[in-house]
Design an enzyme around this catalytic site. Structure first.
Site, short mmCIF file in Angstrom:
data_model
loop_
_atom_site.label_atom_id
_atom_site.label_comp_id
_atom_site.label_asym_id
_atom_site.label_seq_id
_atom_site.Cartn_x
_atom_site.Cartn_y
_atom_site.Cartn_z
N CYS A 60 3.08 -1.63 -6.01
CA CYS A 60 3.21 -2.33 -4.73
C CYS A 60 4.45 -3.22 -4.71
O CYS A 60 4.66 -4.03 -5.60
CB CYS A 60 1.96 -3.16 -4.46
SG CYS A 60 2.09 -4.15 -2.96
N CYS A 64 2.44 -11.98 -2.70
CA CYS A 64 1.08 -11.80 -3.23
C CYS A 64 1.07 -12.26 -4.67
O CYS A 64 2.03 -11.99 -5.41
CB CYS A 64 0.69 -10.33 -3.13
SG CYS A 64 -1.02 -10.00 -3.63
N CYS A 93 1.52 -0.28 5.50
CA CYS A 93 1.30 -1.71 5.64
C CYS A 93 1.62 -2.48 4.37
O CYS A 93 2.62 -3.16 4.31
CB CYS A 93 -0.13 -1.97 6.06
SG CYS A 93 -0.62 -1.10 7.52
N CYS A 106 -1.47 -3.99 11.96
CA CYS A 106 -1.58 -4.27 10.53
C CYS A 106 -1.06 -5.68 10.27
O CYS A 106 0.12 -5.97 10.50
CB CYS A 106 -0.76 -3.23 9.78
SG CYS A 106 -0.73 -3.48 8.02
N GLU A 166 5.96 -9.34 7.98
CA GLU A 166 6.04 -8.25 8.93
C GLU A 166 4.67 -7.92 9.48
O GLU A 166 3.65 -8.15 8.84
CB GLU A 166 6.62 -7.00 8.25
CG GLU A 166 8.10 -7.10 8.06
CD GLU A 166 8.65 -5.98 7.21
OE1 GLU A 166 7.86 -5.17 6.70
OE2 GLU A 166 9.88 -5.93 7.07
N CYS A 218 0.09 -5.58 -8.52
CA CYS A 218 -0.21 -4.15 -8.62
C CYS A 218 1.11 -3.43 -8.88
O CYS A 218 2.11 -3.69 -8.20
CB CYS A 218 -0.88 -3.65 -7.35
SG CYS A 218 -2.41 -4.55 -7.01
N1 SAH Z 1 -3.86 -6.86 -0.96
C1 SAH Z 1 -4.75 -6.01 -0.25
C2 SAH Z 1 -4.27 -5.64 1.13
C3 SAH Z 1 -2.82 -5.36 1.32
S1 SAH Z 1 -2.23 -3.91 0.57
C4 SAH Z 1 -5.05 -4.77 -1.06
O1 SAH Z 1 -4.40 -4.57 -2.10
O2 SAH Z 1 -5.97 -4.05 -0.69
C5 SAH Z 1 -2.87 -2.62 1.62
C6 SAH Z 1 -2.93 -1.27 0.92
O3 SAH Z 1 -1.61 -0.76 0.69
C7 SAH Z 1 -3.63 -1.30 -0.42
O4 SAH Z 1 -4.53 -0.24 -0.56
C8 SAH Z 1 -2.46 -1.14 -1.35
O5 SAH Z 1 -2.87 -0.68 -2.59
C9 SAH Z 1 -1.59 -0.18 -0.59
N2 SAH Z 1 -0.22 -0.08 -1.06
C10 SAH Z 1 0.53 -1.06 -1.59
N3 SAH Z 1 1.75 -0.61 -1.91
C11 SAH Z 1 1.79 0.70 -1.56
C12 SAH Z 1 2.79 1.72 -1.62
N4 SAH Z 1 4.00 1.46 -2.10
N5 SAH Z 1 2.48 2.93 -1.15
C13 SAH Z 1 1.26 3.18 -0.63
N6 SAH Z 1 0.28 2.27 -0.55
C14 SAH Z 1 0.54 1.03 -1.02
FE1 SF4 Z 2 -1.13 -7.70 -3.59
FE2 SF4 Z 2 0.10 -5.41 -3.22
FE3 SF4 Z 2 -1.85 -5.56 -5.01
FE4 SF4 Z 2 -2.46 -5.70 -2.39
S1 SF4 Z 2 -1.58 -3.96 -3.46
S2 SF4 Z 2 -3.24 -7.03 -4.05
S3 SF4 Z 2 -0.62 -6.79 -1.62
S4 SF4 Z 2 0.13 -6.64 -5.12
#
Ligand code: SAH
Ligand code: SF4
Length: 418
Positions: free
Chosen positions: A161, A154, A393, A147, A134, A158
């Site tokens: 996420c 990934c 995003c 974005c 997306e 996390c």
């Molecule tokens: N992998 C990279 C970039 C993509 S995630 C990273 O982790 O930085 C972009 C941002 O979205 C990151 O700060 C991530 O922690 C945040 N994010 C992921 N899942 C989320 C959620 N469910 N609610 C709010 N922010 C989230």
């Molecule tokens: Fe990957 Fe989501 Fe962690 Fe970003 S926040 S590194 S997209 S698992």
């Protein structure tokens, strides 16, 4: 759980969205195109492609210049439109290449101008179903932020996420990353000589609808370093897409050894997903922390080239109820970042089915944000009255779901990198 929006009535209500309209039928199996696309090639890659179809070396630089203009300033989708290129060369190009972008599977347009595209990408192995990523466009009066995704899924996990739970992982190619920008510009009519889309919410200032990029979609950009670097260099080329590196933000979960390289070879703005002020908690939220703990991460940030008050690192902090959102956490955050030219982005957590987390209550976000604000950091969740703080995003889901108000709330908070 629904997070209460800001109690302040002067904020605009979250506007409705159009349904997520499926434009194409999903494919059971991916069928590879017959010809490769030139989208995403560097100037030297393009020169090589020209060489491969017999363009003499002495002419290549000039031809690259022409093609570059047609592809990245005019956004043409076929070689026929390249009127300054000889008919013969146009035919040769057409016989061997395309200017194809990722296929748009579905589009959703919100009345506040936010747009989401579901894009189809080739699978890795022949016969597999195609992949989907997306791409989201978040307009404001003075800018339009796109974005972008860097991977399908990934490899990091996390715990808050949704992308981290997805099994499929493939790196996107530079063409697929640049292709997301092309799709957005196509859909918005954001090319020289084309008619711009007219819809509520689109930027009213500036001469471009897509003026900023955040690498905050699916994937960890520093685990797809070369492709992300090459794509950003194409996007920043001043004679093409022309999105200055000051307007491109790369978000990382903290791949410490790659941060210096990102500074040297990419030079975009950096955003770091911090989310916790103690290693024990960050180990849980961002498991990569076990490899690269907070102190090492912040040291790499301090050494990021070109930092100044005008060029700060954005620290992202997702607000998780009862987990990382206490006043003590806010104070520790401020202490931790002392001495680093920093901005702090508080992101309301965007819940997904099956998650064990909840978004902090709005009051708590306000309290947290006040501590951060009083320490001298502009904190984006405190946007001016009357303005909506919509849209997300990293948490994009690959299903054909509507972008919820919740999701847009988180998205917009994330995109506020300057
Ligand atoms: N992998 C990279 C970039 C993509 S995630 C990273 O982790 O930085 C972009 C941002 O979205 C990151 O700060 C991530 O922690 C945040 N994010 C992921 N899942 C989320 C959620 N469910 N609610 C709010 N922010 C989230
Ligand atoms: Fe990957 Fe989501 Fe962690 Fe970003 S926040 S590194 S997209 S698992």
């Amino acid at each position: 759980m629904t997070v209460p929006l800001h109690p302040d009535d002067s904020r605009q209500p979250v506007p409705a969205t159009t349904p997520f309209v499926l434009e194409k039928t999903p494919l059971e199996r991916y069928v590879a195109p017959e010809k490769p696309s030139l989208i995403g090639l560097s100037r030297s890659g393009l020169a090589e492609a020209l060489g491969s179809i017999g363009v003499p070396a002495a002419q290549r630089k000039m031809r690259v210049q022409q093609l570059w203009h047609w592809i990245y300033t005019r956004g043409v989708q076929g070689f026929d439109a390249m009127t300054s290129v000889s008919k013969q060369l146009r035919a040769a190009l057409d016989a061997h290449f395309t200017l194809a972008r990722p296929e748009v599977m579905a589009e959703q347009v919100s009345v506040d101008g936010t747009r989401k595209w579901l894009l189809r990408l080739p699978s890795e192995h022949p016969g597999e179903r195609p992949h989907e990523v997306e791409c989201v466009y978040i307009p404001e009066a003075d800018r339009g932020t796109l974005c972008l995704s860097s991977q399908v899924g990934c490899t990091l996990t996390c715990s808050f996420c949704h992308t981290g739970t997805q099994r499929l992982v493939r790196n996107l190619t530079p063409g697929e990353i640049v292709g997301q920008i092309m799709v957005a510009r196509d859909r918005l009519g954001d090319w020289l000589g084309t008619e711009r889309a007219k819809a509520p919410g689109l930027p009213t200032e500036g001469d471009r609808y897509v003026s900023n990029i955040v690498m905050m979609g699916m994937g960890e950009p520093l685990y797809n370093f070369e492709a992300v670097r090459d794509a950003i260099n194409v996007a920043a080329d001043g004679e093409g897409l022309s999105i200055s590196k000051r307007r491109i933000t790369l978000s990382t979960s903290g791949v410490v050894p790659m941060i210096a390289r990102a500074g040297a070879e990419i030079g975009a703005m950096l955003a770091v997903s911090l989310h916790a002020v103690r290693d024990d908690l960050r180990n849980e939220l961002v498991p990569l922390n076990r490899k690269y703990p907070i102190a090492e991460l912040l040291e790499a940030c301090r050494n990021y080239p070109g930092l100044s008050n005008a060029r700060r690192i954005t620290f992202e902090y997702v607000m998780l109820k009862g987990v990382n959102d206490s006043a003590a956490d806010a104070k520790a955050l401020v202490r931790l970042l002392k001495g680093i030219p920093a901005k702090i982005n508080l992101i309301p957590f965007n819940p997904w089915p099956g998650t064990r987390y909840e978004c902090s209550d709005w009051d708590q976000i306000e309290k947290f944000s006040e501590i951060v604000f009083n320490a001298g950091y502009a904190s984006p969740v405190r946007t001016p009255r009357g303005r909506d703080i919509l849209a997300a995003c990293g948490q994009l889901k690959s299903a054909t779901e509507k972008l919820s108000a919740r999701e847009r709330l988180a998205l917009r908070a994330m995109a506020m990198t300057d």
